[in-house]
Design an enzyme around this catalytic site. Structure first.
Site, PDB file in Angstrom:
ATOM      1  N   ASP A 227      98.688 -24.452  36.961  1.00  0.00           N
ATOM      2  CA  ASP A 227      97.275 -24.401  37.343  1.00  0.00           C
ATOM      3  C   ASP A 227      96.673 -23.220  36.591  1.00  0.00           C
ATOM      4  O   ASP A 227      97.403 -22.375  36.049  1.00  0.00           O
ATOM      5  CB  ASP A 227      97.182 -24.198  38.871  1.00  0.00           C
ATOM      6  CG  ASP A 227      95.759 -24.252  39.412  1.00  0.00           C
ATOM      7  OD1 ASP A 227      94.842 -24.632  38.661  1.00  0.00           O
ATOM      8  OD2 ASP A 227      95.566 -23.905  40.599  1.00  0.00           O
ATOM      9  N   CYS A 267      96.793 -29.771  38.026  1.00  0.00           N
ATOM     10  CA  CYS A 267      95.733 -30.339  38.870  1.00  0.00           C
ATOM     11  C   CYS A 267      94.376 -30.395  38.173  1.00  0.00           C
ATOM     12  O   CYS A 267      93.507 -31.140  38.590  1.00  0.00           O
ATOM     13  CB  CYS A 267      95.628 -29.556  40.166  1.00  0.00           C
ATOM     14  SG  CYS A 267      95.175 -27.827  39.925  1.00  0.00           S
ATOM     15  N   ARG A 293      94.348 -39.436  42.739  1.00  0.00           N
ATOM     16  CA  ARG A 293      93.715 -38.783  43.894  1.00  0.00           C
ATOM     17  C   ARG A 293      92.870 -39.757  44.698  1.00  0.00           C
ATOM     18  O   ARG A 293      92.784 -39.658  45.916  1.00  0.00           O
ATOM     19  CB  ARG A 293      92.909 -37.571  43.428  1.00  0.00           C
ATOM     20  CG  ARG A 293      93.875 -36.523  42.874  1.00  0.00           C
ATOM     21  CD  ARG A 293      93.376 -35.140  42.926  1.00  0.00           C
ATOM     22  NE  ARG A 293      92.937 -34.690  44.215  1.00  0.00           N
ATOM     23  CZ  ARG A 293      92.060 -33.706  44.381  1.00  0.00           C
ATOM     24  NH1 ARG A 293      91.561 -33.097  43.337  1.00  0.00           N
ATOM     25  NH2 ARG A 293      91.699 -33.339  45.596  1.00  0.00           N
TER      26      ARG A 293
HETATM   27  N1   CP Z   1      91.926 -30.547  40.984  1.00  0.00           N
HETATM   28  C1   CP Z   1      90.732 -30.426  41.592  1.00  0.00           C
HETATM   29  O1   CP Z   1      90.639 -30.205  42.812  1.00  0.00           O
HETATM   30  O2   CP Z   1      89.678 -30.576  40.758  1.00  0.00           O
HETATM   31  P1   CP Z   1      88.159 -30.233  41.099  1.00  0.00           P
HETATM   32  O3   CP Z   1      88.099 -28.734  41.305  1.00  0.00           O
HETATM   33  O4   CP Z   1      87.390 -30.677  39.908  1.00  0.00           O
HETATM   34  O5   CP Z   1      87.761 -30.956  42.348  1.00  0.00           O
HETATM   35  N1  NVA Z   2      93.547 -22.844  42.010  1.00  0.00           N
HETATM   36  C1  NVA Z   2      92.357 -23.496  41.537  1.00  0.00           C
HETATM   37  C2  NVA Z   2      92.439 -24.952  41.824  1.00  0.00           C
HETATM   38  C3  NVA Z   2      91.274 -25.741  41.309  1.00  0.00           C
HETATM   39  C4  NVA Z   2      91.381 -27.203  41.622  1.00  0.00           C
HETATM   40  C5  NVA Z   2      91.142 -22.871  42.176  1.00  0.00           C
HETATM   41  O1  NVA Z   2      91.167 -22.543  43.363  1.00  0.00           O
HETATM   42  O2  NVA Z   2      90.178 -22.663  41.465  1.00  0.00           O
END
Ligand code: CP
Ligand code: NVA
Length: 309
Positions: A227, A267, A293
């Site tokens: 991530d 993600c 998703r």
């Molecule tokens: N992975 C995810 O939650 O993407 P978004 O922040 O675009 O919703």
């Molecule tokens: N760890 C990231 C996830 C985004 C989907 C955030 O919190 O920004």
């Protein structure tokens, strides 16, 4: 009705039921159009209210499609357009109104306290669409993707996380306890998981393996997750953090220390924690991961509305 706030608090029996339903629904949709409604229209006439205090692309779209494909509808609110966002109305009153007009509430927020408060005052299901401490809908969907690709239970696989100890990792740790899979984490010393999370793992008689050397972390891994190093609204010193994470970048060379058939998942959105070669390479399944998703979100909604078989 059920809330969906944190994987830690949901029975594995229910999580498995959600995954099985998602698999069945995904198979049935193969020849269906985007907005075609699933057989039986299980959430006919139900309204999902979504609210975002932080940016979102995937969560927003997948929940929208999920409720539509189940026969319901969605409205998306931006918190700064409500009285609540300017301090002009309480969470208590806002929650009462949301419960009057809507049937479910999906909330992305910068505050875990707000999640708790909404839970207290809502009389409709609440879904955590990402908070500082967890991202449960993402990780449940990721388990679906892993099992779909690997064609076996995640409990038989070694999962590795290379990256920051953020909300997504917290949910992955919760999942490792719930689904009993081996989890290793590769991160700089200063950026390991919080003590209370490790304490919870220990209390549940499980272990998460933390390494400050990325090669050791990925050794024998079947799946490598990553991530962004800097999450949305990360308050720390970004420059310093990026420097600390430099040697944790996911390259083809690092992937070679994992199992031969190791896959890469992320993600999204991405930063520079992974090379283009890996992200767009053969071992990467990030686009399938994102599209799944919708399927899992649908079964989460059915679970929340008490309509899951
Ligand atoms: N992975 C995810 O939650 O993407 P978004 O922040 O675009 O919703
Ligand atoms: N760890 C990231 C996830 C985004 C989907 C955030 O919190 O920004």
């Amino acid at each position: 009705m059920n809330h969906f706030l944190n994987l830690k608090d949901i029975k594995v029996y229910d999580l498995r039921k959600i995954l099985a339903d998602a698999k069945k629904r995904k198979n049935l949709r193969k020849k269906m159009n985007t907005l075609e409604i699933d057989n039986g229209s299980p959430l006919k006439d139900k309204l999902l209210i979504q609210m975002f205090e932080k940016s979102s692309l995937r969560t927003r779209l997948s929940f929208y499609l999920a409720i539509k494909q189940l026969g319901g509808g969605a409205v998306t609110l931006r918190s700064n357009e409500l009285h609540l966002g300017h301090g002009g109305e309480s969470i208590e009153d806002t929650a009462k109104i949301l419960s009057t007009f809507g049937d479910g509430f999906m909330f992305r927020t910068d505050s875990d306290k707000k999640v708790e408060k909404f839970k207290t005052y809502l009389s409709i299901p609440l879904i955590n669409g990402l908070s500082p401490s967890s991202h449960p809908t993402q990780v449940l969907s990721d388990i679906f993707t892993v099992e779909e690709i690997k064609k076996k239970s995640i409990s038989k696989l070694k999962i590795c996380w290379i990256g920051d100890s953020n909300n997504v990792l917290n949910s992955l740790i919760a999942a490792s306890v719930k689904f009993s899979f081996k989890l290793s984490v590769g991160c700089p010393k200063k950026f390991g998981p919080k003590k209370e999370i490790m304490h919870w793992v220990k209390k549940n008689k499980k272990k998460v393996y933390i390494y400050n050397d990325p090669k050791k972390a990925v050794h024998g891994a079947d799946v490598i997750f990553s991530d962004k190093v800097i999450s949305i609204n990360d308050k720390g010193n970004k420059k310093l953090k990026m420097k600390e994470f430099k040697k944790f970048k996911i390259t083809n060379k690092l992937m070679n220390y994992a199992n031969k058939n190791c896959i890469f998942l992320h993600c999204l959105p991405r930063g520079n924690e992974v090379t283009n070669e890996v992200f767009l390479g053969k071992k990467s399944h990030v686009w399938l991961q994102a599209s799944n998703r919708v399927h899992v979100q649908k079964s989460i909604l059915l679970y929340c509305f008490g309509k899951l078989g």
